[in-house]
Design an enzyme around this catalytic site. Sequence first.
Site, PDB file in Angstrom:
ATOM      1  N   TYR A  61       0.832  -1.192   0.000  1.00  0.00           N
ATOM      2  CA  TYR A  61       0.000   0.000   0.000  1.00  0.00           C
ATOM      3  C   TYR A  61       0.872   1.249   0.000  1.00  0.00           C
ATOM      4  O   TYR A  61       1.561   1.535   0.974  1.00  0.00           O
ATOM      5  CB  TYR A  61      -0.932   0.020   1.204  1.00  0.00           C
ATOM      6  N   HIS A 129      -0.126 -12.088   1.218  1.00  0.00           N
ATOM      7  CA  HIS A 129      -1.141 -11.244   0.578  1.00  0.00           C
ATOM      8  C   HIS A 129      -1.792 -11.930  -0.621  1.00  0.00           C
ATOM      9  O   HIS A 129      -3.000 -11.816  -0.832  1.00  0.00           O
ATOM     10  CB  HIS A 129      -0.476  -9.934   0.154  1.00  0.00           C
ATOM     11  N   SER A 208     -13.017  -5.186   1.801  1.00  0.00           N
ATOM     12  CA  SER A 208     -14.043  -4.599   0.927  1.00  0.00           C
ATOM     13  C   SER A 208     -15.448  -5.070   1.276  1.00  0.00           C
ATOM     14  O   SER A 208     -16.236  -5.433   0.391  1.00  0.00           O
ATOM     15  CB  SER A 208     -13.741  -4.906  -0.549  1.00  0.00           C
ATOM     16  N   PRO A 209     -15.819  -5.084   2.583  1.00  0.00           N
ATOM     17  CA  PRO A 209     -17.179  -5.510   2.930  1.00  0.00           C
ATOM     18  C   PRO A 209     -18.241  -4.529   2.451  1.00  0.00           C
ATOM     19  O   PRO A 209     -19.425  -4.865   2.440  1.00  0.00           O
ATOM     20  CB  PRO A 209     -17.128  -5.567   4.466  1.00  0.00           C
ATOM     21  N   LEU A 210     -17.790  -3.329   2.034  1.00  0.00           N
ATOM     22  CA  LEU A 210     -18.697  -2.347   1.450  1.00  0.00           C
ATOM     23  C   LEU A 210     -18.529  -2.258  -0.066  1.00  0.00           C
ATOM     24  O   LEU A 210     -18.929  -1.270  -0.686  1.00  0.00           O
ATOM     25  CB  LEU A 210     -18.471  -0.973   2.090  1.00  0.00           C
ATOM     26  N   ARG A 212     -15.966  -1.742  -1.986  1.00  0.00           N
ATOM     27  CA  ARG A 212     -15.171  -0.562  -2.369  1.00  0.00           C
ATOM     28  C   ARG A 212     -16.020   0.713  -2.413  1.00  0.00           C
ATOM     29  O   ARG A 212     -15.793   1.599  -3.205  1.00  0.00           O
ATOM     30  CB  ARG A 212     -14.459  -0.797  -3.703  1.00  0.00           C
ATOM     31  N   GLY A 213     -17.009   0.733  -1.540  1.00  0.00           N
ATOM     32  CA  GLY A 213     -17.866   1.912  -1.440  1.00  0.00           C
ATOM     33  C   GLY A 213     -19.182   1.791  -2.176  1.00  0.00           C
ATOM     34  O   GLY A 213     -20.105   2.567  -1.928  1.00  0.00           O
ATOM     35  N   PHE A 214     -19.288   0.817  -3.085  1.00  0.00           N
ATOM     36  CA  PHE A 214     -20.525   0.702  -3.854  1.00  0.00           C
ATOM     37  C   PHE A 214     -21.712   0.412  -2.943  1.00  0.00           C
ATOM     38  O   PHE A 214     -22.825   0.887  -3.156  1.00  0.00           O
ATOM     39  CB  PHE A 214     -20.402  -0.390  -4.923  1.00  0.00           C
TER      40      PHE A 214
END
Length: 337
Positions: A61, A129, A208-210, A212-214
């Site tokens: 990152y 990773h 990414s439980p959301l 990636r924001g979607f």
Amino acid sequence: MSNSKIAQVRLGTNGPLVGIQGLGCMGISEFYGDTDEAAAGETLRTALAQGVTLFDTADAYGRGANEEFLAPFVAAHRDEITLATKFAIERTDDPHYRGVRNDRAYLRQAVENSLRRLGTEVIDLYYMHRRDPAVPLAESVGAMAELVEEGKVKHLGLSEVTGAELREAHAVHPIAALQSEWSLFSRDVERSAVGAAAELGVALVPYSPLGRGFLTGAFTDAGTQLSADDYRRYQPRFTGENATANAALLEPVHKIAAAHGASVGQVALAWVQQRAQVHSLAVVPIPGTRKASRLLENVGATRLTLSQDELASLEPIAGQVAGDRYPDMSSTSTARE
């Protein structure tokens, strides 16, 4: 919102106790446009005050910049937090290059670099990773186990592996956590890894439980709300007709959110927590954010309970999502199922 801290759960059979929601720190340093570092630092402190104790980063990152950013926070709160980082994604001066290396020599160099950047003598949870099938898994996990013996790492994790790979690795050395994408939009992990994790007593750490924001409900068309340097512009689910089609899938999520006086994102996070209960699985989602206000919203999801009818209405969503979760799926567990 209640001032009480969130509940805790154990990572793995003998792993650390952590808050039932963690914080993904990737977006502070890369991928989502410019960051206000002072605000991001306040978000870290707000998270800890709420009982969020698992802080997740990786050497990839920002090519190490994310670990360096976290170092002062780590130093100030070392005994209060569980620090997770990762190795295996190789970055170069070419911003588009992503290699995967699991060999022992690379691992040894990577862990020393991470320890130095983070300013700590030990990493609480160290993940591989991504998986390089060209390197025997037993060889990679065996090399990781050496780090535990040497006191440089406390617990081991894997990311994006299949159920069979998780079982193979766990036979070499106990695995505390499996980090894979899991959300209302992405349920590939349920094919084999979720069952294996439950069987072995491995905790699941959904990234990414959301979506990636979607899954916050903020996106209604093809990337018009995204900055020029936001990598989601190139994600299949955010582009072209896919974005419009996927936004329409959130109708039942909006309905449930309204009924509870909650946000769409809170419903999506609550779904992950309750889906894990179905599988008798310890779970610690790590939604990422740079804003303290969003952090507080996310933590609020841990106090939201969905009814069985509500859960049933959300069940069909993943099967209708348009577009893969990455432009190139070759390094994911899905490609090896």
